[in-house]
Scaffold this motif. Structure first.
Motif, short mmCIF file in Angstrom:
data_model
loop_
_atom_site.label_atom_id
_atom_site.label_comp_id
_atom_site.label_asym_id
_atom_site.label_seq_id
_atom_site.Cartn_x
_atom_site.Cartn_y
_atom_site.Cartn_z
N MET A 171 0.76 -1.09 -0.07
CA MET A 171 0.04 -0.01 0.12
C MET A 171 0.88 1.29 0.02
N VAL A 172 0.53 2.34 -0.79
CA VAL A 172 0.74 3.60 -0.46
C VAL A 172 -0.15 4.68 0.01
N TRP A 173 0.40 5.77 0.34
CA TRP A 173 -0.57 6.92 0.78
C TRP A 173 -0.91 7.94 -0.39
N ASP A 174 -2.03 8.24 -0.67
CA ASP A 174 -2.33 9.06 -1.83
C ASP A 174 -2.56 10.29 -0.93
N SER A 175 -1.77 11.27 -1.19
CA SER A 175 -1.78 12.48 -0.31
C SER A 175 -3.03 13.36 -1.20
N ALA A 176 -3.33 13.19 -2.28
CA ALA A 176 -4.55 13.92 -3.15
C ALA A 176 -5.72 13.45 -2.52
N GLU A 177 -5.92 12.15 -2.10
CA GLU A 177 -7.27 11.85 -1.67
C GLU A 177 -7.15 11.39 -0.04
N ASN A 178 -6.05 11.57 0.54
CA ASN A 178 -5.87 11.20 1.66
C ASN A 178 -6.26 9.87 2.22
N ASP A 222 0.07 0.20 -7.26
CA ASP A 222 -0.40 0.18 -8.76
C ASP A 222 -1.63 0.53 -9.05
N GLY A 223 -2.33 1.25 -8.04
CA GLY A 223 -3.69 1.76 -8.26
C GLY A 223 -3.47 3.27 -8.87
N ASP A 224 -4.72 3.77 -8.90
CA ASP A 224 -5.00 5.05 -9.39
C ASP A 224 -4.35 6.21 -8.33
N VAL A 225 -3.19 6.52 -8.33
CA VAL A 225 -2.85 7.30 -7.07
C VAL A 225 -2.39 8.65 -7.85
N GLY A 226 -3.17 9.61 -7.11
CA GLY A 226 -2.94 11.19 -7.36
C GLY A 226 -1.78 11.51 -7.15
N GLU A 227 -1.13 11.34 -5.76
CA GLU A 227 0.21 11.88 -5.48
C GLU A 227 0.66 10.86 -4.24
N PHE A 228 1.77 10.43 -4.62
CA PHE A 228 2.29 9.42 -3.59
C PHE A 228 2.96 10.17 -2.54
N ALA A 229 2.78 9.81 -1.34
CA ALA A 229 3.53 10.53 -0.23
C ALA A 229 4.50 9.60 0.03
N ILE A 230 5.82 10.36 0.24
CA ILE A 230 7.08 9.62 0.68
C ILE A 230 7.43 10.09 1.84
N GLU A 231 6.85 10.91 2.62
CA GLU A 231 7.13 11.39 4.03
C GLU A 231 5.93 11.50 4.80
N GLY A 232 5.72 11.40 6.35
CA GLY A 232 4.74 11.50 7.04
C GLY A 232 4.48 9.94 7.86
N SER A 233 3.35 10.33 8.64
CA SER A 233 2.99 9.02 9.56
C SER A 233 1.37 8.94 9.14
N TYR A 234 0.99 7.67 8.95
CA TYR A 234 -0.35 7.65 8.70
C TYR A 234 -1.07 6.33 9.42
N VAL A 235 -2.35 6.17 9.34
CA VAL A 235 -2.86 4.93 10.04
C VAL A 235 -3.84 4.22 9.06
N VAL A 236 -3.41 2.92 8.76
CA VAL A 236 -4.14 2.09 7.82
C VAL A 236 -4.63 1.00 8.32
N ASP A 237 -6.08 0.89 8.65
CA ASP A 237 -6.67 -0.29 9.07
C ASP A 237 -6.13 -0.34 10.63
N GLY A 238 -6.12 0.46 11.19
CA GLY A 238 -5.59 0.51 12.65
C GLY A 238 -4.15 0.56 12.77
N ALA A 288 8.47 4.37 3.34
CA ALA A 288 9.84 3.87 3.53
C ALA A 288 10.77 4.72 3.38
N PHE A 289 10.48 5.84 2.75
CA PHE A 289 11.48 6.84 2.60
C PHE A 289 11.52 7.71 3.84
N GLN A 290 10.55 7.96 4.39
CA GLN A 290 10.28 8.37 5.82
C GLN A 290 11.01 7.71 6.75
#
Length: 859
Positions: A293-300, A306-322, A328-330
Motif C-alpha cells: 500500500m501507498v498513501w495518496d496525499s491527493a485523496e488522503n 499500482d492503483g490510481d494514485v494522485g500523489e504518492f506520499a514519501i514522508e509522514g505518518s499514517y494509520v491504515v486499518d488501525g 519507506a523513505f520517511q
C-alpha cells in the motif's frame, strides 16, 4: 540495423609500408575479462604484434599492456606440452607431483572412466573451478553442465565481486556498475579505479575518463591508498579500511536531513520510497490483493501501489486499518540521522567538515530537476555519481556497504540517466531483454542478465549441492561457500561429498584464502583434472593435466556477452569473436572440445544438444538435432546465424571480427522507459533473513542473519574489532593495471614493467608509520597476521593511510612451472584467515582486509 565494419585485412592494407605477405587477423583479447577487440599481426606463421581494433566500440583501437604482451604466452617454453599424470600420491604446497608424460588416449580413458563413476554415483559430486568468462549459463559450457545431470559446485576465486554482484542485482537488476562519463560532472570513487586501467572495460573507461577530466569533471577518490586513480584525482580522501559504508550513510544523512537535497519525483515514481511500512518492518498490504500500500496525499487515503494514485506520499505518518505506518523513505530519513558526520568521522578518520562538504558538492552537482536532450529525447539530467568496487566489496559486511553507496545515487535520482550511475545493460538491443517485475512491482534481473537469479524470490532451502546457493537467496553465486561445505560438510549439511574436480583457467591457490585452508579444501577432493597451459600453483595438485590452448590459439564466440561484459557506455552493441591466429602448440586442445568428446563417450550428447538449444536460445532452422554430432565450430556457426541472421555465420565473424548495432538512447539511458521500481528499503532482505533463520534452525545450519536488513547499517568488521596492540595495522590488497590476477605474472614483458614500478613488488607503508618502526625505503619487512606471514621490501610513502600497509595484485608465485613469476611480489592471501566469521553473510564474500603487525627484517 547492422553496421558491418571493414574486415581487419582491409584496415591492415591501409597501413603504409607493410609487406603484402603479412597476415592481420581480427580477434578478441582474453588477457583479462574485458575482451577488447584486437588485430593480430602474423608473419610466416609467427605472431609478431597485437594492436587494438579500431572497429571495436569496446576499446576504440586502444590496447593495454596485457593485450600487447599476450603473444609471449604462445611461445613460453614453460608451457604444458603433453598430458601429464601424477605419480606422487602426496599433495601439498611445494610438493613435487613427479609428473609422467602420457598419451592423450591414456589421459582421456582415465578421465572418462572417473567421470563415468561420478555421474553414476551422484552427478552433484563433480566440482568445477574456472575463471573462463564463457562460464555463464548462456554458453556452451553452461549447456554441458546442465546436460551433465545435476547441479555442480563452482570452486572459483572468492575475490570475484561477490558482494558487488549481490548489491547490483538487488538494487540495479544487473550484473555490474557503470558511470556515464560522457555527461558526469562530479564523480566519487570508493575503493575503485574505474577509468584508470583496472576493472571492467578499462580501455574504454580510461579514454572516457580522460575526456571527462578534460571537459572539467571533478573526481574524488576515497581510498586508504593514494592509488593510480587517487594520484590523478582532484581530491584524495584517505579512509580507514572497511568504513566506506559509514561514510556513505553519513553523506546520505547530510543530503536528506541537513540539506534537504533529494529527488522526490524520482523516488516517488521509480522506487519503493512510497510503500507504507508497518511496525513489523514489512509492507502494509492490501487485504484483497496483498499488494503493498501507498498513501495518496491527493485523496488522503491508502491505495495499492499500482492503483490510481494522485500523489504518492514519501514522508509522514499514517494509520491504515488501525496500523500506524510510514512511507519507506520517511523511515530511511529517520534511520540515517544517527550517522552524523561527527560519528562517521570517528569511524572513518575523515574530518566531519569534509564529509559535509562532499555531500553538499555531490548533491549540488546532481542538478536535481534538470533535463537534457540527447538525439531528440528529453531525459532527466543528473551529472553526479558514486561508484565502488574492490576497496569496498570483499569485506565482512560488503553487501551493506555497497548498497549504502548506491543510496547516494538513488537519493539524487542519478540512476539510469545521463551523467549518473547505471547498471550494465539492464535493457538489451531492441528490448531483446528487459527487467522483470516481481508481484510487489520491484525490478528483477532479466533472464539474459541474471541467468535465472532473482534476489526477490525468497525460496530458502537446505543445500542442494556442494554450496549454500539454495540456502542464501541473495547470493548470486554459490562459489564463495563451496570451500566451507567441503571443509565442514556435516555443519553445513552438504548433501554429497565432492568426488572429482575439473579445473580450468583458474588459480585458486593464489586467489582464494590462505594456502593451508585452500590446499586442505583441494586435497579433500579425491581426483582432480586440470586443463592448463602452464603448471601453476593449483595445477600442481592435479592427478591428470591436459594441455590447454593459449588464448591466441582458441576459438570462442561472443566472449564479450553484452549483458555482462559490454560497457553500457559503448556507443554500439558489439559481438566479437576470439579466434585462433596460430595453430595449437604442442599437443594442446581446446578444453571445450575435450568436454564435448566426453559427452559423446558418456552418452549424453543428445541432452547436450538440447541444452545448447536452450542456453544459446537457438531458433529454427539452427537448432541442434538429437542424434547428430556437432563440432564446436558448427555449434558456434549455428549460434551466430540464429542470433544475427543466416548471412552472419562463423566465417563472417572470422573475417570481420566484430558485428555492431547502434545503441539507442533509451537502451543507454532507459529510466524513463522503465515500468518497474527499485528498492531503497530492502524488505526482501528482511523476509529472507527470517526464512534463512527458520530453515537453518530446522536443518541445523548455523548462519548469521543480522545483515539481512531492510534499513542499512554500517557494522565494524572482525578486522576492525580485532585490531589492537599486537596486530595494530590493516593490510589491504589493491589492483594494478599491469597484471590480471595471477594469470599474467609469467609474462616476461609484464614482469619487467612490474619490476621497474616503484611499488608493485613491494609493501606500501606510510612514512610516519615506517619511521616509528625504524623502517626505511627498501628495508626487508615482515607482515604477519594470525593466519600467516609474508616478507617484502618497504616502499615508504605519504600516499598511504597511517593505519595501513598495501600489497599489490595476486602475486608471490611459487610454482616451479612459472619460473619468471616465481618469487615476484607478495602473496597477500597468505595472510587471510578463512572462516565464516569473516564472510559476508549475504553474498559469501570473504574479507580480504586483515589486521597485521609489521616489523623490520625476516620473521
Amino acid at each position: 540495423m547492422v553496421n558491418t565494419t571493414k574486415p581487419a585485412q582491409q584496415v591492415a592494407e591501409q597501413k603504409p609500408g607493410l609487406p603484402k605477405d603479412d597476415v592481420w587477423v581480427p580477434s578478441v583479447c582474453e588477457m583479462c575479462y574485458c575482451h577488447c577487440g584486437i588485430i593480430v599481426h602474423r608473419v610466416n606463421g609467427v605472431v609478431v604484434k597485437i594492436e587494438g581494433d579500431p572497429n571495436c566500440p569496446h576499446n576504440r583501437g586502444k590496447l593495454c599492456a596485457k593485450g600487447n604482451a599476450a603473444l609471449l604466452g604462445v611461445y613460453d617454453p614453460s608451457r604444458v606440452k603433453t598430458p601429464l599424470k601424477r605419480t606422487n600420491p602426496e599433495k601439498g604446497v611445494g610438493i613435487d607431483p613427479k609428473w609422467q608424460e602420457i598419451t592423450w588416449k591414456e589421459a582421456m580413458d582415465t578421465v572418462v572412466e572417473k567421470l563415468r563413476k561420478v555421474r553414476q554415483d551422484d552427478p552433484r559430486s563433480l566440482v568445477f573451478a574456472s575463471w573462463d568468462t564463457s562460464l555463464t549459463p548462456g554458453s556452451v559450457f553452461g549447456a554441458w553442465t546442465a546436460a551433465w545431470g545435476g547441479p555442480t559446485g563452482l570452486l572459483n576465486a572468492y575475490r570475484c565481486g561477490a558482494a558487488l554482484h549481490a548489491a547490483t542485482y538487488e538494487i540495479l537488476s544487473t550484473f555490474h556498475t557503470e558511470v556515464d562519463l560522457d555527461y558526469c560532472d562530479y564523480l566519487i570513487l570508493f575503493g575503485n579505479g574505474k577509468g584508470f586501467m583496472v576493472g571492467v572495460t578499462p580501455n574504454l573507461n580510461a579514454q572516457k575518463m580522460a575526456e571527462a577530466r578534460a571537459r572539467g569533471m571533478k573526481l574524488v577518490v576515497v581510498d586508504p591508498l593514494c592509488s593510480t586513480a587517487a594520484a590523478k584525482a582532484d581530491e584524495w580522501v584517505p579512509i580507514r579500511p572497511s568504513t566506506d559504508g559509514a561514510l556513505a550513510l553519513a553523506m546520505l544523512n547530510v543530503l536528506l536531513n541537513e540539506l534537504n537535497i533529494y529527488d522526490a519525483e524520482f523516488l516517488r515514481k521509480y522506487t519503493n520510497a512510497p510503500y507504507l511500512i508497518g511496525p513489523d518492518s514489512g509492507y502494509v498490504r492490501d487485504k484483497a490483493s496483498r499488494k503493498p500500500m501507498v498513501w495518496d496525499s491527493a485523496e488522503n487515503r491508502a491505495k495499492p501501489f499500482d492503483g490510481d494514485v494522485g500523489e504518492f506520499a514519501i514522508e509522514g505518518s499514517y494509520v491504515v486499518d488501525g496500523i500506524r505506518c510510514s512511507p519507506a523513505f520517511q523511515l530511511l530519513k529517520d534511520h540515517v540521522r544517527k550517522y552524523t558526520p561527527e560519528e562517521a568521522s570517528e569511524i572513518t578518520t575523515i574530518p566531519a567538515a569534509t564529509i559535509r562538504r562532499l555531500a553538499r558538492e555531490f548533491g549540488q552537482a546532481a542538478r536535481i530537476g534538470s533535463k537534457i536532450v540527447i538525439r531528440g529525447k528529453e531525459l532527466p539530467y543528473r551529472p553526479a555519481a558514486a561508484n565502488y568496487y574492490k576497496g569496498v566489496t570483499p569485506r565482512k559486511h560488503g553487501t551493506l556497504a555497497s548498497l549504502s553507496i548506491h543510496l547516494l545515487n538513488f537519493a539524487v535520482g542519478a540512476v539510469y540517466v545521463p551523467g549518473g550511475h547505471t547498471g550494465l545493460n539492464i535493457v538489451g538491443p531492441e528490448k531483446s531483454w528487459v527487467p522483470g517485475k516481481d508481484p510487489d512491482g520491484l525490478s528483477t534481473p532479466a533472464h539474459a542478465v541474471g541467468h535465472g537469479f532473482n534476489p526477490f524470490d525468497i525460496n530458502v532451502r537446505p543445500p542442494q549441492q556442494i554450496d549454500l546457493k539454495s540456502f542464501l537467496p541473495a547470493m548470486h553465486s554459490g562459489a564463495p561457500t563451496v570451500g566451507i561445505c567441503i571443509a565442514e560438510p556435516e555443519k553445513y549439511k552438504a548433501p554429497v561429498a565432492p568426488a572429482m574436480l575439473l579445473h580450468c583457467r583458474a588459480n585458486m591457490m593464489m586467489s582464494r584464502e590462505n594456502l593451508r585452508d585452500t590446499a586442505e579444501t583441494i586435497t579433500k577432493i579425491p581426483f582432480m583434472v586440470s586443463f592448463a597451459y602452464e603448471l601453476d600453483e593449483t595445477a600442481e595438485f592435479a592427478d591428470i593435466v591436459l594441455p590447454d590452448v593459449h588464448a591466441l590459439e582458441r576459438l570462442a564466440l561472443f566472449p564479450n556477452q553484452p549483458h555482462n561484459r559490454l560497457s553500457t557506455m559503448a556507443t554500439d552493441w558489439h559481438w566479437g569473436i576470439l579466434q585462433p591466429v596460430v595453430p595449437p602448440a604442442h599437443q594442446s586442445r581446446h578444453y571445450m572440445e575435450v568436454l564435448i568428446e566426453i559427452a559423446d563417450r558418456l552418452g549424453f550428447r543428445d541432452k547436450f544438444n538440447l541444452m545448447c538449444n536452450s542456453h544459446l536460445s537457438l531458433k529454427d532452422p539452427f537448432k541442434l538435432l538429437p542424434g547428430e554430432k556437432y563440432s564446436l565450430e558448427q555449434i558456434f556457426d549455428r549460434w551466430a546465424r540464429s542470433l544475427h541472421g543466416a548471412e552472419h555465420g562463423l566465417e563472417w565473424f572470422k573475417e570481420h571480427g566484430n558485428l555492431t548495432k547502434e545503441k539507442k538512447t533509451l537502451e543507454r539511458y532507459p529510466l524513463v522507459d522503465l515500468t518497474v521500481r527499485f528498492p531503497i528499503y530492502f524488505e526482501n532482505y528482511y523476509r529472507a533473513g527470517k526464512e534463512i533463520k527458520r530453515v537453518g534452525e530446522e536443518a541445523g545450519i548455523p548462519w548469521d542473519v543480522s545483515d539481512y536488513l531492510a534499513l542499512l547499517e554500517w557494522k565494524p568488521t572482525p578486522t576492525i574489532e580485532k585490531r589492537g596492540q599486537e596486530y595494530d595495522l590493516f593490510c589491504v590488497n589493491y589492483t594494478i593495471p599491469i597484471h590480471f590476477k595471477s594469470f599474467t605474472s609469467q609474462n616476461p614483458w609484464l614482469n619487467e614493467l612490474a619490476e621497474n614500478h616503484p611499488s608493485y613488488y613491494k609493501v606500501l607503508i606510510n612514512a610516519d608509520t615506517a619511521r616509528k618502526r625504524g623502517i626505511k625505503e627498501g628495508d626487508l619487512i615482515t607482515i604477519e597476521s594470525s593466519a600467516g606471514k609474508i616478507q617484502g621490501r618497504a616502499r615508504v610513502s605519504q600516499g598511504v593511510h597511517p593505519e595501513v600497509v598495501g600489497v599489490a595484485g595476486t602475486l608471490g608465485s611459487w610454482a616451479k612451472g612459472k619460473p619468471i613469476a616465481r618469487g615476484k611480489g607478495l602473496h597477500h592471501n597468505s595472510l587471510l584467515p578463512y572462516n565464516v566469521e569473516r564472510m559476508d553473510p549475504v553474498s559469501g564474500a570473504v574479507d580480504d582486509c586483515v589486521e597485521v603487525k609489521v616489523y623490520k627484517g625476516a620473521g
